[in-house]
Design a protein around this motif. Structure first.
Motif, PDB file in Angstrom:
ATOM      1  N   GLN A   1       3.492  -3.649   8.853  1.00 14.41           N
ATOM      2  CA  GLN A   1       2.293  -3.288   8.597  1.00 14.41           C
ATOM      3  C   GLN A   1       2.282  -1.993   7.633  1.00 14.41           C
ATOM      4  OE1 GLN A   1      -0.185  -2.157  11.635  1.00 14.41           O
ATOM      5  NE2 GLN A   1      -2.155  -2.261  10.497  1.00 14.41           N
ATOM      6  N   LYS A   2       3.105  -0.886   7.917  1.00 16.31           N
ATOM      7  CA  LYS A   2       3.047   0.497   7.138  1.00 16.31           C
ATOM      8  C   LYS A   2       3.539   0.082   5.725  1.00 16.31           C
ATOM      9  CE  LYS A   2       4.528   4.090   9.896  1.00 16.31           C
ATOM     10  NZ  LYS A   2       5.857   5.021  10.567  1.00 16.31           N
TER      11      LYS A   2
ATOM     12  N   GLN B   1       3.405  -2.926   4.149  1.00 19.49           N
ATOM     13  CA  GLN B   1       2.543  -3.637   3.287  1.00 19.49           C
ATOM     14  C   GLN B   1       1.440  -2.864   2.791  1.00 19.49           C
ATOM     15  OE1 GLN B   1       2.628  -7.097   6.387  1.00 19.49           O
ATOM     16  NE2 GLN B   1       2.715  -8.400   4.472  1.00 19.49           N
ATOM     17  N   ILE B   2       0.739  -1.914   3.868  1.00 19.04           N
ATOM     18  CA  ILE B   2      -0.209  -1.302   3.485  1.00 19.04           C
ATOM     19  C   ILE B   2       0.137  -0.158   2.342  1.00 19.04           C
ATOM     20  CG2 ILE B   2      -2.019   0.652   4.314  1.00 19.04           C
ATOM     21  CD1 ILE B   2      -1.888  -1.144   6.970  1.00 19.04           C
TER      22      ILE B   2
ATOM     23  N   ALA C   1       0.610  -1.890  -0.967  1.00 14.89           N
ATOM     24  CA  ALA C   1      -0.715  -2.292  -1.606  1.00 14.89           C
ATOM     25  C   ALA C   1      -1.431  -0.933  -2.096  1.00 14.89           C
ATOM     26  CB  ALA C   1      -1.266  -3.094  -0.394  1.00 14.89           C
ATOM     27  N   VAL C   2      -1.527   0.182  -1.399  1.00 15.85           N
ATOM     28  CA  VAL C   2      -2.195   1.117  -1.874  1.00 15.85           C
ATOM     29  C   VAL C   2      -1.670   2.043  -2.845  1.00 15.85           C
ATOM     30  CG1 VAL C   2      -3.824   1.150  -0.033  1.00 15.85           C
ATOM     31  CG2 VAL C   2      -1.860   2.501   0.294  1.00 15.85           C
TER      32      VAL C   2
ATOM     33  N   SER D   1       1.500   3.606  -2.367  1.00 15.26           N
ATOM     34  CA  SER D   1       1.914   4.969  -1.669  1.00 15.26           C
ATOM     35  C   SER D   1       3.422   5.027  -2.488  1.00 15.26           C
ATOM     36  CB  SER D   1       2.284   4.824  -0.399  1.00 15.26           C
ATOM     37  OG  SER D   1       2.989   5.785   0.241  1.00 15.26           O
TER      38      SER D   1
ATOM     39  N   THR E   1      -0.812 -14.277   1.142  1.00 16.57           N
ATOM     40  CA  THR E   1      -2.145 -13.542   1.522  1.00 16.57           C
ATOM     41  C   THR E   1      -3.243 -14.428   1.525  1.00 16.57           C
ATOM     42  OG1 THR E   1      -1.395 -11.492   0.396  1.00 16.57           O
ATOM     43  CG2 THR E   1      -3.751 -11.721   0.612  1.00 16.57           C
TER      44      THR E   1
END
Length: 129
Positions: free
Chosen positions: A42-43, A45-46, A49-50, A52, A106
């Protein structure tokens, strides 16, 4: 060297001729150790996606490969804007985990969520009265 989606690999010519991004079990294990084993997926993918920089850099440190298929020792500076590289990293991650590029995974996931939501909202649909 041409990317092989069955090996969770995409072309990365932004870093030079023959470069690819490919995740393998060793790379995944290193990322889990660095970022936490249980919430890593999750870390990442998020984070990717943003856009980082931390996650893009970590991902490339275990997945960027030169024209011989060897993981590079020093990750070169990422070309700007970062969105293209982040998208490729997401595609590699989704190919490795789910066997689909990120966009397809997705869309499939959103479809499953919509189906579950519809079933909850109308539990008798499709049954005989």
């Amino acid at each position: 060297m041409t990317a092989n989606k069955f090996l969770a690999e995409v072309d990365a010519p932004e870093f030079g001729e023959g470069f690819t991004i490919r995740l393998d079990m060793d790379g995944m294990a290193r990322l889990e150790s660095e970022h936490g084993e249980f919430d890593f997926a999750q870390k990442v993918q998020i984070g990717l996606a943003v856009l980082s920089a931390k996650y893009i850099r970590s991902f490339l440190s275990v997945a960027l490969r030169d024209d011989t298929g060897t993981v590079v020792k020093h990750v070169p500076e990422c070309p700007l804007p970062l969105e293209g590289i982040a998208r490729k990293c997401l595609d590699v991650f989704a190919l490795f985990r789910y066997g689909k590029d990120f966009e397809t995974w997705t869309a499939d996931n959103e479809s499953r969520v919509a189906e579950k939501k519809a079933a909850i909202e109308n539990p008798t649909k499709g049954t005989k009265a």
